[in-house]
Design an enzyme around this catalytic site. Structure first.
Site, PDB file in Angstrom:
ATOM      1  CG  ASP A  81      -1.991   0.990   1.262  1.00 51.57           C
ATOM      2  OD1 ASP A  81      -2.384   1.461   0.175  1.00 51.57           O
ATOM      3  OD2 ASP A  81      -2.469   1.323   2.363  1.00 51.57           O
ATOM      4  CG  HIS A  82      -0.338   4.868   0.211  1.00 49.25           C
ATOM      5  ND1 HIS A  82      -0.767   5.820  -0.679  1.00 49.25           N
ATOM      6  CD2 HIS A  82      -1.423   4.536   0.946  1.00 49.25           C
ATOM      7  CE1 HIS A  82      -2.056   6.062  -0.486  1.00 49.25           C
ATOM      8  NE2 HIS A  82      -2.485   5.295   0.490  1.00 49.25           N
ATOM      9  N   GLY A 179      -7.115   8.863   7.583  1.00 46.96           N
ATOM     10  CA  GLY A 179      -7.139   9.219   8.996  1.00 46.96           C
ATOM     11  C   GLY A 179      -8.530   9.345   9.605  1.00 46.96           C
ATOM     12  CB  SER A 211     -11.865   4.567   8.043  1.00 47.70           C
ATOM     13  OG  SER A 211     -11.027   3.428   8.041  1.00 47.70           O
ATOM     14  CG  ASN A 251      -6.971   1.029   0.210  1.00 42.91           C
ATOM     15  OD1 ASN A 251      -7.426   0.157  -0.522  1.00 42.91           O
ATOM     16  ND2 ASN A 251      -5.771   1.550   0.039  1.00 42.91           N
ATOM     17  CB  THR A 254      -8.795   5.225  10.153  1.00 45.21           C
ATOM     18  OG1 THR A 254      -7.728   5.951   9.539  1.00 45.21           O
ATOM     19  CG2 THR A 254      -9.315   6.018  11.336  1.00 45.21           C
TER      20      THR A 254
HETATM   21  O1  TD3 Z   1      -4.144   3.344   2.126  1.00 42.90           O
HETATM   22  N1  TD3 Z   1      -4.808   3.390   3.283  1.00 42.90           N
HETATM   23  C1  TD3 Z   1      -4.201   2.820   4.495  1.00 42.90           C
HETATM   24  C2  TD3 Z   1      -2.877   3.433   4.867  1.00 42.90           C
HETATM   25  C3  TD3 Z   1      -2.926   4.907   5.117  1.00 42.90           C
HETATM   26  C4  TD3 Z   1      -2.430   5.286   6.471  1.00 42.90           C
HETATM   27  O2  TD3 Z   1      -3.462   5.072   7.427  1.00 42.90           O
HETATM   28  C5  TD3 Z   1      -6.067   3.955   3.311  1.00 42.90           C
HETATM   29  O3  TD3 Z   1      -6.514   4.506   2.312  1.00 42.90           O
HETATM   30  C6  TD3 Z   1      -6.870   3.870   4.602  1.00 42.90           C
HETATM   31  O4  TD3 Z   1      -7.766   4.919   4.800  1.00 42.90           O
HETATM   32  P1  TD3 Z   1      -8.427   5.213   6.230  1.00 42.90           P
HETATM   33  O5  TD3 Z   1      -9.734   5.906   5.945  1.00 42.90           O
HETATM   34  O6  TD3 Z   1      -8.661   3.883   6.908  1.00 42.90           O
HETATM   35  O7  TD3 Z   1      -7.486   6.093   6.986  1.00 42.90           O
HETATM   36 ZN    ZN Z   2      -4.452   5.099   1.131  1.00 44.33          ZN
END
Ligand code: TD3
Ligand code: ZN
Length: 305
Positions: A81-82, A179, A211, A251, A254
């Site tokens: 992820d990312h 977040g 989230s 995804n 949070t």
């Molecule tokens: O890619 N992610 C998870 C990692 C990001 C850091 O928390 C998300 O898109 C998660 O989104 P959310 O709404 O759970 O913060």
């Molecule tokens: Zn993300």
């Protein structure tokens, strides 16, 4: 069994449901996600960020996930992820990840195309799926229309981006953000934009920052001392609508963190005599599992494996 994101997401796209990508941070979160998938008979995407890889160790993550997936009677993928750079992408592909995200969303269009193209080259050689991101994640409340255009995903640019990169899935910016503090006022997503993007593309679309920040979890955490004033997420109805308009991967990080924290706080407060990590983390694992199960039902992925 361990599969790629494409194997999980293409059926989801064709059949109008979404698959959750749940972020792991420790053994308990991985167990929570795997047990939830088993009980819900849901396909699964297990996501690890570069900071989780740094925290837990790349080899630990790959060994634990591959071991869990081997015994799972349902399709599960291990997704970066990312991913920030090609070095991380390559490391994860070589280590056994079945899907990677290259996040060039902070770059100029042409630079994002260039880095994504290279990630596709590296990953596809090993049969690994690639997700990229176009547009920046940020809330759209109180922003002027011109300002919005600057960071939300442009449907025409999305078409060009996918054509020029050969990417397998695209993360879009329609007003969500990462977040626990997504909106100050009313939650708002740009559904018209999502419709236009969906019309222009034929690959799975991804919603980050999805989230819901459930108020009952915020209340429980707060009751036991957490400071989370103003925390607000995406209402479940908005998520449902986004899926109906063509989102196939969602995804979630949070909501798992919040459930974990609320449960740990409760245990330590209600049972101050406890000092066995298993007795502290066991209820937290259970709380995360409940969150994942309810997401799978909301996303429509239950009973799809
Ligand atoms: O890619 N992610 C998870 C990692 C990001 C850091 O928390 C998300 O898109 C998660 O989104 P959310 O709404 O759970 O913060
Ligand atoms: Zn993300």
């Amino acid at each position: 069994m361990l599969v790629t994101n494409n194997e999980v997401l293409v059926p989801a796209m064709k059949n109008g449901y979404a698959v959750g990508a749940f972020n792991i941070s420790n053994l308990e979160s991985l167990q929570a996600i795997v047990e939830a998938a088993l009980e819900e008979r849901s396909p699964l995407i297990i996501a690890a960020t570069p900071s989780t890889i740094k925290y837990a160790g790349l080899d630990n993550i790959v060994l634990l996930v591959r071991n869990a997936a081997k015994r799972l009677p349902l399709p599960a993928s291990l997704h970066l992820d990312h991913g920030k750079d090609l070095e991380t992408v390559k490391k994860c592909v070589d280590a056994g990840f079945t899907s990677v995200m290259i996040d060039g969303s902070h770059l100029k269009f042409e630079e994002n195309v260039a880095i994504t193209r290279k990630a596709v080259e590296i990953a596809h050689e090993k049969g690994v799926s690639v997700e990229a991101e176009l547009g920046r994640l940020a809330g759209i409340e109180e922003t002027a229309v011109e300002e919005r255009e600057a960071f939300l995903t442009d449907p025409e640019a999305a078409r060009r981006f996918v054509e020029e990169t050969g990417v397998d899935a695209l993360a879009v910016a329609i007003g969500t953000s990462h977040g626990a503090y997504k909106f100050k006022g009313e939650p708002k997503l740009d559904f018209e934009r999502l419709k236009a993007i969906r019309r222009n593309l034929d690959i799975p679309l991804v919603l980050h920052g999805a989230s819901s920040v459930p108020q009952h979890i915020i209340e429980k955490a707060t009751r036991y001392g957490a400071k989370l004033k103003g925390a607000k997420g995406i209402p479940e109805e908005h998520i449902k609508k986004a899926i109906s308009l063509g989102i196939s991967k969602i995804n979630i990080d949070t909501d798992l963190r919040l459930a974990f924290t609320a449960a740990v706080r409760e245990t330590l407060t209600v049972s101050p005599e406890i000092f066995d990590p298993r007795k502290i983390l066991g209820p937290a694992r259970q709380a995360m599992k409940e969150v994942v199960k309810s997401k799978m039902r909301l996303f429509g992925s239950s009973n799809k494996a």
